[in-house]
Motif scaffolding. Structure first.
Motif, PDB file in Angstrom:
ATOM      1  N   ILE A  45      20.007  -1.059   2.024  1.00 29.06           N
ATOM      2  CA  ILE A  45      18.873  -1.164   1.260  1.00 29.06           C
ATOM      3  C   ILE A  45      17.708  -0.995   2.886  1.00 29.06           C
ATOM      4  CG2 ILE A  45      17.233  -2.184  -0.443  1.00 29.06           C
ATOM      5  CD1 ILE A  45      19.258  -2.974  -1.873  1.00 29.06           C
ATOM      6  N   ARG A  46      16.663  -0.130   2.435  1.00 31.10           N
ATOM      7  CA  ARG A  46      15.934  -0.731   3.865  1.00 31.10           C
ATOM      8  C   ARG A  46      14.111  -0.543   3.887  1.00 31.10           C
ATOM      9  NH1 ARG A  46      20.157  -1.912   5.677  1.00 31.10           N
ATOM     10  NH2 ARG A  46      20.715  -1.411   7.704  1.00 31.10           N
ATOM     11  N   LEU A  47      13.156  -1.429   3.571  1.00 30.00           N
ATOM     12  CA  LEU A  47      12.082  -0.358   4.110  1.00 30.00           C
ATOM     13  C   LEU A  47      11.380   0.036   4.788  1.00 30.00           C
ATOM     14  CD1 LEU A  47      10.123  -1.462   2.058  1.00 30.00           C
ATOM     15  CD2 LEU A  47       9.369  -3.732   4.284  1.00 30.00           C
ATOM     16  N   ILE A  48      10.472   1.099   4.409  1.00 30.45           N
ATOM     17  CA  ILE A  48      10.513   2.181   4.840  1.00 30.45           C
ATOM     18  C   ILE A  48       8.473   2.084   4.824  1.00 30.45           C
ATOM     19  CG2 ILE A  48      12.210   4.060   5.482  1.00 30.45           C
ATOM     20  CD1 ILE A  48      11.132   5.469   2.566  1.00 30.45           C
ATOM     21  N   PRO A  49       8.455   2.545   5.867  1.00 27.28           N
ATOM     22  CA  PRO A  49       6.864   2.235   6.006  1.00 27.28           C
ATOM     23  C   PRO A  49       5.517   3.201   4.784  1.00 27.28           C
ATOM     24  CG  PRO A  49       7.631   3.110   7.760  1.00 27.28           C
ATOM     25  CD  PRO A  49       8.646   3.286   7.378  1.00 27.28           C
ATOM     26  N   ASP A  50       6.366   4.229   4.774  1.00 24.96           N
ATOM     27  CA  ASP A  50       5.953   5.270   3.403  1.00 24.96           C
ATOM     28  C   ASP A  50       7.241   6.087   3.065  1.00 24.96           C
ATOM     29  OD1 ASP A  50       6.216   7.089   5.320  1.00 24.96           O
ATOM     30  OD2 ASP A  50       3.791   7.855   6.015  1.00 24.96           O
ATOM     31  N   LYS A  51       6.245   6.904   1.899  1.00 25.38           N
ATOM     32  CA  LYS A  51       8.154   7.949   0.656  1.00 25.38           C
ATOM     33  C   LYS A  51       7.387   9.071   1.912  1.00 25.38           C
ATOM     34  CE  LYS A  51       9.391   8.633  -3.401  1.00 25.38           C
ATOM     35  NZ  LYS A  51       8.544   9.132  -5.271  1.00 25.38           N
ATOM     36  N   SER A  52       8.005   9.151   3.223  1.00 30.67           N
ATOM     37  CA  SER A  52       7.655  10.876   3.668  1.00 30.67           C
ATOM     38  C   SER A  52       9.017  11.442   4.530  1.00 30.67           C
ATOM     39  CB  SER A  52       6.969  10.865   4.692  1.00 30.67           C
ATOM     40  OG  SER A  52       7.386   9.845   5.337  1.00 30.67           O
ATOM     41  N   ALA A  53       9.706  12.463   4.521  1.00 31.43           N
ATOM     42  CA  ALA A  53      11.046  12.703   4.662  1.00 31.43           C
ATOM     43  C   ALA A  53      10.601  12.212   5.944  1.00 31.43           C
ATOM     44  CB  ALA A  53      10.892  14.370   4.586  1.00 31.43           C
ATOM     45  N   ASP A  54       9.887  12.152   6.953  1.00 34.60           N
ATOM     46  CA  ASP A  54      10.017  11.911   8.146  1.00 34.60           C
ATOM     47  C   ASP A  54      11.217  10.243   8.219  1.00 34.60           C
ATOM     48  OD1 ASP A  54       9.279  13.763   9.745  1.00 34.60           O
ATOM     49  OD2 ASP A  54       7.167  13.220   9.449  1.00 34.60           O
ATOM     50  N   LYS A  89       0.645  -1.410  -0.430  1.00 37.61           N
ATOM     51  CA  LYS A  89       0.149   0.212  -0.442  1.00 37.61           C
ATOM     52  C   LYS A  89       0.923   0.976  -0.266  1.00 37.61           C
ATOM     53  CE  LYS A  89      -4.323  -2.434   1.096  1.00 37.61           C
ATOM     54  NZ  LYS A  89      -5.633  -1.946   2.095  1.00 37.61           N
ATOM     55  N   ASN A  90       1.401   1.889   0.836  1.00 39.25           N
ATOM     56  CA  ASN A  90       2.488   2.664   1.251  1.00 39.25           C
ATOM     57  C   ASN A  90       4.415   2.676   1.296  1.00 39.25           C
ATOM     58  OD1 ASN A  90       0.169   4.789   0.548  1.00 39.25           O
ATOM     59  ND2 ASN A  90      -0.407   4.148   3.533  1.00 39.25           N
ATOM     60  N   GLU A  91       4.711   1.370   1.221  1.00 38.50           N
ATOM     61  CA  GLU A  91       5.715   1.043   1.960  1.00 38.50           C
ATOM     62  C   GLU A  91       6.623   1.534   0.526  1.00 38.50           C
ATOM     63  OE1 GLU A  91       5.311  -3.381   3.297  1.00 38.50           O
ATOM     64  OE2 GLU A  91       5.004  -2.925   5.435  1.00 38.50           O
ATOM     65  N   CYS A  92       8.050   1.865   0.588  1.00 35.84           N
ATOM     66  CA  CYS A  92       8.420   1.759  -0.662  1.00 35.84           C
ATOM     67  C   CYS A  92      10.259   1.309   0.482  1.00 35.84           C
ATOM     68  CB  CYS A  92       8.375   3.017  -1.040  1.00 35.84           C
ATOM     69  SG  CYS A  92       9.276   4.587   0.012  1.00 35.84           S
ATOM     70  N   LEU A  93      11.054   1.137  -1.079  1.00 34.25           N
ATOM     71  CA  LEU A  93      12.411   1.011  -0.301  1.00 34.25           C
ATOM     72  C   LEU A  93      13.143   1.675  -0.238  1.00 34.25           C
ATOM     73  CD1 LEU A  93      12.636  -2.518  -2.550  1.00 34.25           C
ATOM     74  CD2 LEU A  93      12.269  -2.125   0.410  1.00 34.25           C
ATOM     75  N   LEU A  94      14.446   2.617   0.433  1.00 33.19           N
ATOM     76  CA  LEU A  94      15.217   3.094   0.521  1.00 33.19           C
ATOM     77  C   LEU A  94      16.644   2.467   0.397  1.00 33.19           C
ATOM     78  CD1 LEU A  94      15.840   6.326   1.108  1.00 33.19           C
ATOM     79  CD2 LEU A  94      16.674   5.464   3.106  1.00 33.19           C
ATOM     80  N   THR A  95      16.891   3.046  -1.283  1.00 33.91           N
ATOM     81  CA  THR A  95      18.233   2.349  -0.918  1.00 33.91           C
ATOM     82  C   THR A  95      19.343   3.700  -1.149  1.00 33.91           C
ATOM     83  OG1 THR A  95      18.431   3.184  -3.343  1.00 33.91           O
ATOM     84  CG2 THR A  95      17.448   0.971  -2.814  1.00 33.91           C
TER      85      THR A  95
END
Length: 129
Positions: free
Chosen positions: A74-83, A57-63
């Motif tokens: 690579i980390r899984l983050i809950p959403d694509k927000s600055a926080d 739904k909202n999750e994305c990967l930070l690479t």
């Protein structure tokens, strides 16, 4: 005659996106990046990006990719927000030595200076890969 009436209607050209003339990057431009980073002389200079997952739904990967060794964090983050990006980057900084970060102009990277030294954050040109 309208396009609907034509037997073989021509396709319209797709216009390329351009930055607005009054665009201002969130920090230093990629043009100001030292030559040692451009030549990939040292390890520890990273490029940061997010990858959106299609099924989640909202999750994305930070690479984060090291420019010299191509080592990826690579980390899984809950959403694509600055926080979310800043929170993940805080945990990464505790484990890894990062000298500089090159980011695109996405809103998720607008507040990287809260976590990392703004002197070593560089932003790419808008609408360029």
């Amino acid at each position: 005659m309208t396009k609907a009436n034509l037997l073989y209607p021509r396709k319209e050209r797709v216009r390329k996106k351009q930055a607005s003339p009054n665009f201002k990057a969130a920090g230093k431009s990629i043009e100001q990046r030292p030559e040692s980073i451009n030549k990939r002389d040292n390890s520890g200079d990273f490029e940061i990006d997010t990858v959106i997952q299609t099924r989640a739904k909202n999750e994305c990967l930070l690479t984060l990719t090291d420019r010299k060794s191509r080592y990826q964090i690579i980390r899984l983050i809950p959403d694509k927000s600055a926080d979310s990006v800043n929170q993940a980057l805080r945990t990464i900084l505790q484990e890894y030595q990062i000298n500089s970060i090159t980011a695109d102009n996405g809103t998720e990277f607008s507040r990287l200076s809260d976590v990392f030294d703004p002197e070593h954050i560089y932003y790419a040109h808008p609408y360029s890969s």
